[in-house]
Design a protein around this motif. Structure first.
Motif, short mmCIF file in Angstrom:
data_model
loop_
_atom_site.label_atom_id
_atom_site.label_comp_id
_atom_site.label_asym_id
_atom_site.label_seq_id
_atom_site.Cartn_x
_atom_site.Cartn_y
_atom_site.Cartn_z
N ALA A 1 -28.09 4.83 33.89
CA ALA A 1 -27.15 4.07 34.71
C ALA A 1 -25.77 3.99 34.04
O ALA A 1 -24.74 4.12 34.71
CB ALA A 1 -27.68 2.67 34.98
N LEU A 2 -25.75 3.80 32.74
CA LEU A 2 -24.48 3.72 32.01
C LEU A 2 -23.72 5.04 32.12
O LEU A 2 -22.48 5.05 32.25
CB LEU A 2 -24.73 3.37 30.55
N LEU A 3 -24.44 6.15 32.07
CA LEU A 3 -23.80 7.45 32.27
C LEU A 3 -23.19 7.54 33.66
O LEU A 3 -22.06 8.01 33.83
CB LEU A 3 -24.83 8.57 32.06
N GLY A 4 -23.93 7.06 34.66
CA GLY A 4 -23.43 7.08 36.03
C GLY A 4 -22.18 6.22 36.21
O GLY A 4 -21.22 6.64 36.86
N PHE A 5 -22.18 5.03 35.63
CA PHE A 5 -21.00 4.16 35.73
C PHE A 5 -19.79 4.79 35.03
O PHE A 5 -18.66 4.69 35.51
CB PHE A 5 -21.30 2.78 35.13
N SER A 6 -20.02 5.45 33.90
CA SER A 6 -18.93 6.12 33.18
C SER A 6 -18.32 7.23 34.03
O SER A 6 -17.09 7.36 34.12
CB SER A 6 -19.44 6.71 31.86
N LEU A 7 -19.16 8.01 34.69
CA LEU A 7 -18.67 9.07 35.56
C LEU A 7 -17.95 8.49 36.78
O LEU A 7 -17.00 9.10 37.29
CB LEU A 7 -19.83 9.96 36.01
N SER A 8 -18.37 7.32 37.23
CA SER A 8 -17.69 6.65 38.34
C SER A 8 -16.24 6.32 37.97
O SER A 8 -15.31 6.54 38.76
CB SER A 8 -18.42 5.37 38.74
N VAL A 9 -16.06 5.81 36.76
CA VAL A 9 -14.71 5.47 36.29
C VAL A 9 -13.86 6.72 36.17
O VAL A 9 -12.70 6.76 36.64
CB VAL A 9 -14.79 4.73 34.93
N LEU A 10 -14.40 7.77 35.57
CA LEU A 10 -13.65 9.02 35.42
C LEU A 10 -13.31 9.63 36.78
O LEU A 10 -12.20 10.14 36.99
CB LEU A 10 -14.47 10.02 34.59
N SER A 11 -14.25 9.55 37.72
CA SER A 11 -14.00 10.09 39.05
C SER A 11 -12.91 9.31 39.77
O SER A 11 -12.05 9.89 40.45
CB SER A 11 -15.29 10.05 39.89
N ALA A 12 -12.93 7.99 39.62
CA ALA A 12 -11.90 7.16 40.26
C ALA A 12 -10.52 7.49 39.73
O ALA A 12 -9.52 7.44 40.47
CB ALA A 12 -12.21 5.68 40.03
N VAL A 13 -10.44 7.89 38.46
CA VAL A 13 -9.14 8.19 37.85
C VAL A 13 -8.68 9.60 38.18
O VAL A 13 -7.53 9.81 38.57
CB VAL A 13 -9.22 8.01 36.32
N PHE A 14 -9.58 10.59 38.08
CA PHE A 14 -9.15 11.98 38.11
C PHE A 14 -9.45 12.73 39.41
O PHE A 14 -8.77 13.71 39.73
CB PHE A 14 -9.77 12.75 36.94
N LEU A 15 -10.45 12.33 40.17
CA LEU A 15 -10.78 13.06 41.39
C LEU A 15 -10.12 12.47 42.64
O LEU A 15 -10.10 13.11 43.68
CB LEU A 15 -12.30 13.09 41.61
#
Length: 486
Positions: free
Chosen positions: A266-280
């Motif tokens: 889950a922590l990996l998923g939340f981290s990717l959520s933050v990166l996606s919100a910033v860069f995608l």
């Protein structure tokens, strides 16, 4: 304007340096001189959290900044030396204007999201049955709970495809990542079978939102003459998830607990959520990709190419379901240790990953998808037959290696065929149905053999015949008059 990666590294580095000094000069004396053990527990936990952020900042700077590998190495060493972060900050401040920032690699983030989705899936395999039993589930409920995830995943795939075409892949990716990560945390609350069933339905459904949106995003941002290589490289991350996921969950669950394993995912998923919100968020389909859309005369969701891709997806995972069901039984019947099943499955995954990542991936853009699809399906069919006749470990490893070659040929082929058979505005829905067939194939593979009451050898032979028939169908029924793709 986004913060410079070096400034992010400087800020987290200073916090890491301060927390290290507090730990060494205040918390540790409180524990070892005055016996206040909670001081180290509290400050150590804070320092660990800050260090995790600092490590991510090092990784981010290494990816984005055009500098030598010596800088990230120095940053890691500085974290373990008192006042080291402050000395490094002095050097980083002078280096800020010297080093340029690389454009962000959006593809790498999409690959990571695909890895997360399949890592989530594969990490469940070694632990879900035992976890279900530990909360009081009967043998029937254990099997039901495992299959329930795939059925719920199918519904999520279809909804993801429909909504991706309506609102775009980015929004669906964000929703899928956030909800999947949240659903993984719910396993902490599971204490009886009924709660587990509810969590499995929710988890399977929201996890199904991710993959169609991710593959649509990737397809819509890639030129058609590079689709095969891109999909093959994406398959690398699927293969890595298949290799790492079961090992990670098996080891971690034995040392901690199954809910803790899912919390880590889950922590990996939340981290990717933050990166996606910033860069995608601001990333859009390029003009070149739009110009490569399928002509209107072929803009059908159920043309021959799409149906073959769906069939390939179903029988690929049908074969996987059979392998997962029969291979451990076959190995046990031969008198070998049950660990051999895991290493055999890892062998096929490693072979597939090598074909995906090496220059061999160019074949998927140079050779027609129908050819590589037929070859892959045929090799998997032959492998199923040979498994039933293999009685030594060497023979089993060789046959599973051959199966890995077939898998590596088939996976990119059916994806490339699907991409080239539908226009960009229908790819979300097409991928939704595509991965629904994936999910159904897994369930059908293991359950069909159970219904037919085949023994182990008969099950492998039956599967081999089914795969070879489909390979022959693809070979002799290639789509005529394929329109050239510009």
């Amino acid at each position: 304007m986004r913060a410079h990666p070096i400034n992010i590294l400087r800020m987290t580095g200073l916090l890491d340096g301060i927390s290290l000094l507090v730990l060494l000069s205040i918390a540790m004396p409180l524990k070892y001189i005055w016996g206040i053990e909670k001081a180290v527990t509290i400050v150590g936990s804070i320092h660990g959290g800050i260090f995790s952020c600092y490590a991510l900042a090092i990784l981010y700077a290494a990816i984005r900044v055009r500098w030598s590998i010596l800088w990230p190495a120095a940053a890691v060493i500085a974290a373990f030396v008192p006042f080291g972060n402050f000395l490094l900050d002095w050097q980083l401040k002078k280096a800020l204007a010297k080093y340029k920032v690389r454009p962000f690699n959006y593809a790498l983030l999409v690959y990571s999201i695909v890895f997360f989705s399949f890592f989530d899936l594969f990490s469940q395999l070694p632990v879900m049955s035992t976890f279900a039993a530990s909360v009081g589930a009967s043998s029937f409920v254990v099997g039901f709970v495992i299959g329930l995830y795939s059925l719920a995943n199918t519904a999520g795939n279809i909804l993801s495809g429909i909504m991706t075409d309506k609102v775009g892949p980015f929004k669906i990716l964000m929703v899928g990542l956030l909800l999947s990560s949240g659903a993984l945390l719910l396993y902490q609350l599971v204490d009886q079978p009924l709660v587990l069933i509810f969590v499995r339905i929710l988890h399977g459904f929201v996890a199904g939102l991710i993959v169609p949106a991710a593959f649509t995003f990737s397809a819509n941002t890639t030129m058609n003459d590079q689709q095969g290589k891109k999909v093959a490289f994406t398959g690398t991350f699927v293969g890595l998830a298949a290799i790492i996921g079961p090992a990670f969950s098996g080891i971690m669950a034995s040392k901690t607990s199954v809910p803790f394993v899912f919390t880590c995912v889950a922590l990996l998923g939340f981290s990717l959520s933050v990166l996606s919100a910033v860069f995608l968020r601001s990333y859009t389909i390029s003009r070149k990709e739009k110009n490569t859309a399928v002509p209107a005369s072929r803009a059908s969701l159920f043309n021959a190419g799409v149906l073959k891709a769906y069939g390939g997806a179903f029988f690929l995972m049908f074969s996987q379901g059979v392998i997962a069901y029969l291979l451990p039984l076959h190995v046990q019947t031969l008198g070998y240790d049950s660990k051999l099943s895991g290493t055999l499955m890892s062998t096929f995954g490693i072979i597939a990953v090598l074909i995906f990542v090496l220059p061999t991936n160019r074949i998927f853009d140079l050779v027609a998808s129908s050819h590589t699809m037929a070859i892959g399906m045929g090799l998997m069919g032959v492998s199923q037959l040979l498994i039933s006749q293999s009685t030594t470990t060497l023979a089993l490893y060789l046959v599973l290696g051959l199966y890995g070659v077939g898998f590596a040929f088939l996976f990119p082929s059916i994806n490339t065929m699907l991409i080239k058979a539908v226009p960009a505005e229908l790819r979300g829905k097409a991928y939704g149905y595509f991965y629904a067939f994936f999910s159904l194939g897994v369930v059908a593979g293991s359950s069909t053999l159970g219904w037919l009451h085949f023994d182990i050898t008969e099950g492998f032979i039956f599967t081999s015949i089914v795969l070879l028939i489909f390979a022959a169908f693809v070979t002799f029924n290639r789509e005529r008059n394929q329109a050239p793709m510009s």
